[in-house]
Design an enzyme around this catalytic site. Structure first.
Site, PDB file in Angstrom:
ATOM      1  N   SER A  36      18.971   4.279   0.572  1.00 21.09           N
ATOM      2  CA  SER A  36      20.307   4.710   0.982  1.00 21.09           C
ATOM      3  C   SER A  36      21.044   3.554   1.652  1.00 21.09           C
ATOM      4  O   SER A  36      20.493   2.471   1.848  1.00 21.09           O
ATOM      5  CB  SER A  36      20.205   5.902   1.935  1.00 21.09           C
ATOM      6  N   ASP A  54      15.715  12.645  -3.892  1.00 24.39           N
ATOM      7  CA  ASP A  54      15.717  13.527  -2.721  1.00 24.39           C
ATOM      8  C   ASP A  54      15.809  14.978  -3.187  1.00 24.39           C
ATOM      9  O   ASP A  54      16.643  15.319  -4.035  1.00 24.39           O
ATOM     10  CB  ASP A  54      16.921  13.237  -1.815  1.00 24.39           C
ATOM     11  N   PRO A  79      12.717  -1.878  -9.407  1.00 22.66           N
ATOM     12  CA  PRO A  79      13.221  -0.701  -8.684  1.00 22.66           C
ATOM     13  C   PRO A  79      14.405  -0.038  -9.393  1.00 22.66           C
ATOM     14  O   PRO A  79      14.507   1.194  -9.418  1.00 22.66           O
ATOM     15  CB  PRO A  79      13.632  -1.276  -7.319  1.00 22.66           C
ATOM     16  N   THR A  80      15.275  -0.848  -9.968  1.00 23.53           N
ATOM     17  CA  THR A  80      16.415  -0.298 -10.701  1.00 23.53           C
ATOM     18  C   THR A  80      15.951   0.465 -11.934  1.00 23.53           C
ATOM     19  O   THR A  80      16.442   1.562 -12.239  1.00 23.53           O
ATOM     20  CB  THR A  80      17.383  -1.423 -11.101  1.00 23.53           C
ATOM     21  N   GLN A  81      14.988  -0.097 -12.646  1.00 26.82           N
ATOM     22  CA  GLN A  81      14.459   0.579 -13.834  1.00 26.82           C
ATOM     23  C   GLN A  81      13.876   1.949 -13.471  1.00 26.82           C
ATOM     24  O   GLN A  81      14.110   2.950 -14.154  1.00 26.82           O
ATOM     25  CB  GLN A  81      13.387  -0.288 -14.495  1.00 26.82           C
ATOM     26  N   CYS A 106      41.641   9.640  23.327  1.00 28.50           N
ATOM     27  CA  CYS A 106      40.991  10.931  23.550  1.00 28.50           C
ATOM     28  C   CYS A 106      40.294  10.959  24.920  1.00 28.50           C
ATOM     29  O   CYS A 106      40.949  11.060  25.941  1.00 28.50           O
ATOM     30  CB  CYS A 106      40.024  11.240  22.407  1.00 28.50           C
ATOM     31  N   TYR A 107      38.977  10.836  24.950  1.00 27.82           N
ATOM     32  CA  TYR A 107      38.253  10.816  26.225  1.00 27.82           C
ATOM     33  C   TYR A 107      38.691   9.621  27.068  1.00 27.82           C
ATOM     34  O   TYR A 107      38.663   9.666  28.297  1.00 27.82           O
ATOM     35  CB  TYR A 107      36.756  10.747  25.943  1.00 27.82           C
ATOM     36  N   GLY A 108      39.109   8.551  26.389  1.00 28.50           N
ATOM     37  CA  GLY A 108      39.613   7.372  27.096  1.00 28.50           C
ATOM     38  C   GLY A 108      40.912   7.654  27.814  1.00 28.50           C
ATOM     39  O   GLY A 108      41.192   7.072  28.868  1.00 28.50           O
ATOM     40  N   GLN A 114      41.637  10.764  28.961  1.00 29.75           N
ATOM     41  CA  GLN A 114      41.239  11.650  30.046  1.00 29.75           C
ATOM     42  C   GLN A 114      40.622  10.864  31.199  1.00 29.75           C
ATOM     43  O   GLN A 114      40.855  11.176  32.369  1.00 29.75           O
ATOM     44  CB  GLN A 114      40.285  12.709  29.505  1.00 29.75           C
ATOM     45  N   HIS A 121      43.737  10.641  17.851  1.00 29.75           N
ATOM     46  CA  HIS A 121      42.862   9.602  17.300  1.00 29.75           C
ATOM     47  C   HIS A 121      43.639   8.777  16.277  1.00 29.75           C
ATOM     48  O   HIS A 121      43.505   8.986  15.061  1.00 29.75           O
ATOM     49  CB  HIS A 121      41.636  10.234  16.639  1.00 29.75           C
ATOM     50  N   GLU A 148      43.164   5.935  15.169  1.00 25.87           N
ATOM     51  CA  GLU A 148      42.322   5.123  14.285  1.00 25.87           C
ATOM     52  C   GLU A 148      42.175   5.739  12.903  1.00 25.87           C
ATOM     53  O   GLU A 148      41.912   5.024  11.918  1.00 25.87           O
ATOM     54  CB  GLU A 148      40.945   4.892  14.917  1.00 25.87           C
TER      55      GLU A 148
END
Length: 554
Positions: free
Chosen positions: A13, A146, A189-191, A380-382, A384, A518, A520
């Site tokens: 992953s 998986d 691994p790809t195969q 946000c929390y910043g 507050q 937020h 961002e």
């Protein structure tokens, strides 16, 4: 019927399926196609909203208030399409939908099974999210093999069988490791990954080969031979210095041409204009200035928890050809009197979070930035934390706090929101006993900015809209008292009930601004975001000794 590109991953992953898919989407968009993206996640949580940031990373919020996987953040940074809750689907939501239908009797007494009921629901969600687009890219979370991913893989196999190759493409991203001792790349691994995929009925049309270095033609031919994929469709995806250069790399190798040919879209497309991405890469590689920004958070050991914040800071620098160096600081480490970690810093950003751990460190950080005249940006929390700092140390409200951390505080300047309007205008309510999941003020909300303030100057307009994710808010009972003490409330919700932005007067601090939203989540490498651009400019000005600087655009 929208042509679909299914992106799967193999071997390990975290190879970058989301970045690869988003990069291809940006090329197709640049060629004039209307593109959307979707993430299918195999975990049983209904959404990531209640998952630990240390395990899952950031929870990304869309306009409609969906709490989604951080990959949707990648998608929106690369394509112009604004996504919604339809674009993020988990196993938990699929099962929740199916069980709800079973309880209603929709299945008319049938035995509910993975096939066909679960797979049909997956396909329904895919159809709903992708309708009306020229092309849709759908990332399947996890790795082939998986057990959790099997229902999704079976569903997309069925889609390909029904629609055919002209309406469904399989793109498989896999690892081609470099073995230093042998001095060569290994394709085995790809195969095996493709063999695993074929065993469940899926033959890839395209292979994206992730490696430390470019995969040579000889190895590409070998991979093509053993995987039954055209050599032209074996794409090398080596490590690159600038991730935002991936669209340019994939365009160079003709990945978009493979899609256009298979889906027969030649009459719909124009030549790709990736000049904006070339400009972004150039700004990253050739900065004219640099600043050091401290990010004081609760989850800094897992920086994916602040993925959008980090990217937005870099975007703010890109718009000024400025390199932004991030110094990650654990808020708990700043709860004492030693603030030496914040010396030689050009700006301080305090991002969002939940719970009392580290909150006092955030309050101390706000106090340091306020007193030392260091540019401060609270999110946000910043925000507050900044309000609590101001209440305690300027307004003389001893023991002021948020009720999230101290329900017995004599001055609860931050309190639980019990009622608010959603983005669609509906009233939502909650109390202390409400479930944690999906009970916050979420999604895009408009706010009105006060004329003559820093916020109004930075945004350049009176009304703006930002995405929110919070349960606690500025306590209106303390509005007048804190304003009388000098705090500027520069942004409020459209109905004037919620405080959205606070700041310090420009004659007392060069740049101190904190917002409940937020921002961002709306920053992109091609456009940046006004608040982050303004914050980075303020950091540059501090570094230059307070000299006002002219913005150098990328």
């Amino acid at each position: 019927m929208t042509p679909l590109i299914f992106v799967t991953g193999g071997v390990v992953s975290s190879l970058g399926k989301g970045i690869a898919a988003a990069s291809l989407a940006s090329i197709l968009e640049a060629r004039g196609l209307k593109v959307t993206m979707m993430k299918l996640d195999p975990y049983i949580n209904v959404d990531p909203g209640t998952m630990s940031p240390f395990q899952h990373g950031e929870v990304y919020v869309t306009d409609d208030g969906a709490e989604t996987d951080l990959d949707l953040g990648h998608y929106e940074r690369y394509v112009r399409t604004r996504l919604s809750r339809k674009n993020s689907v988990t196993t938990g939501r699929i099962y929740e939908n199916v069980i709800r239908k079973e309880r209603r009797g929709d299945y008319l007494g049938a035995t509910v099974q993975v096939i066909p009921h679960i797979t049909d629901e997956i396909r329904r969600c895919i159809d709903e999210a992708t309708a009306g687009f020229d092309v849709a890219l759908i990332e399947i979370g996890g790795t082939v093999g998986d057990i959790e991913s099997l229902p999704f893989l079976e569903a997309i196999r069925q889609v390909r069988t029904e629609r055919g190759a002209e309406k469904a493409m399989f793109m498989h991203l896999t690892l081609v490791p470099y073995i230093a001792a042998a001095g060569e790349l290994k394709t085995k691994p790809t195969q095996h990954s493709v063999k695993e995929l074929r065993s469940i009925g899926i033959q890839p049309d395209v292979l994206l080969c992730r490696s430390e270095q470019a995969v040579p033609d000889s190895e590409r031919r070998k991979i093509a031979l053993f995987t039954n994929v055209s050599e032209r469709a074996v794409i090398s995806c080596p490590d690159i210095d600038v991730l935002y250069g991936m669209p340019l790399e994939l365009l160079r190798q003709g990945l978009d041409e493979l899609v256009i040919d298979q889906f027969k879209l030649r009459d719909k497309v124009a030549a790709a204009d990736l000049s904006e991405w070339a400009a972004v890469v150039d700004a990253v590689k050739h900065p004219l200035d640099e600043v050091n920004i401290a990010v004081v958070g609760k989850y800094v050991d897992h920086q994916d928890a602040y993925k959008s914040v980090a990217e937005a800071l870099r975007h703010g620098g890109l718009r000024q050809r400025t390199k932004v160096n991030l110094k990650w600081l654990e808020a708990q480490d700043l709860e004492g009197s030693d603030m030496s970690a914040l010396q030689d810093i050009d700006g301080i950003l305090v991002p969002g979070g939940f719970g009392d751990r580290g909150f006092e460190g955030k309050v101390q950080t706000s106090k340091f930035a306020r007193e030392q005249k260091v540019p401060y940006f609270g999110i946000c929390y910043g925000m507050q934390a900044a309000v609590v700092d101001y209440a305690r140390h300027v307004a003389d409200l001893d023991a002021a706090n948020s009720t999230e951390n101290d329900r017995q505080s004599p001055h609860p300047v931050i309190g639980l929101i019990t009622e608010w309007r959603t983005a669609t205008g509906e009233v939502e309510k909650r109390d202390e006993k409400s479930d944690l999941g999906g009970t916050m003020r979420l999604g895009l909300q408009e706010q009105r900015l006060k004329p003559g303030t820093l916020a109004r100057e930075v945004y350049g307009k009176d009304v703006v809209a930002e995405r929110h994710r919070h349960r606690y808010e500025f306590n209106n009972r303390y509005r007048t008292q804190l304003e009388d003490a000098g705090l500027v409330i520069s942004g409020k919700s459209m109905d004037d009930t919620l405080v959205e932005v606070v700041e310090l007067p420009r004659d007392t601090h060069p740049w101190f601004l904190a917002c409940q939203a937020h921002p961002e989540f709306l920053s992109t490498p091609r456009d940046g975001h006004p608040l982050f651009i303004g914050f980075v400019r303020a950091a540059r000005e501090k570094k230059a000794g307070g000299k006002l600087l002219k913005e150098a655009r990328a």
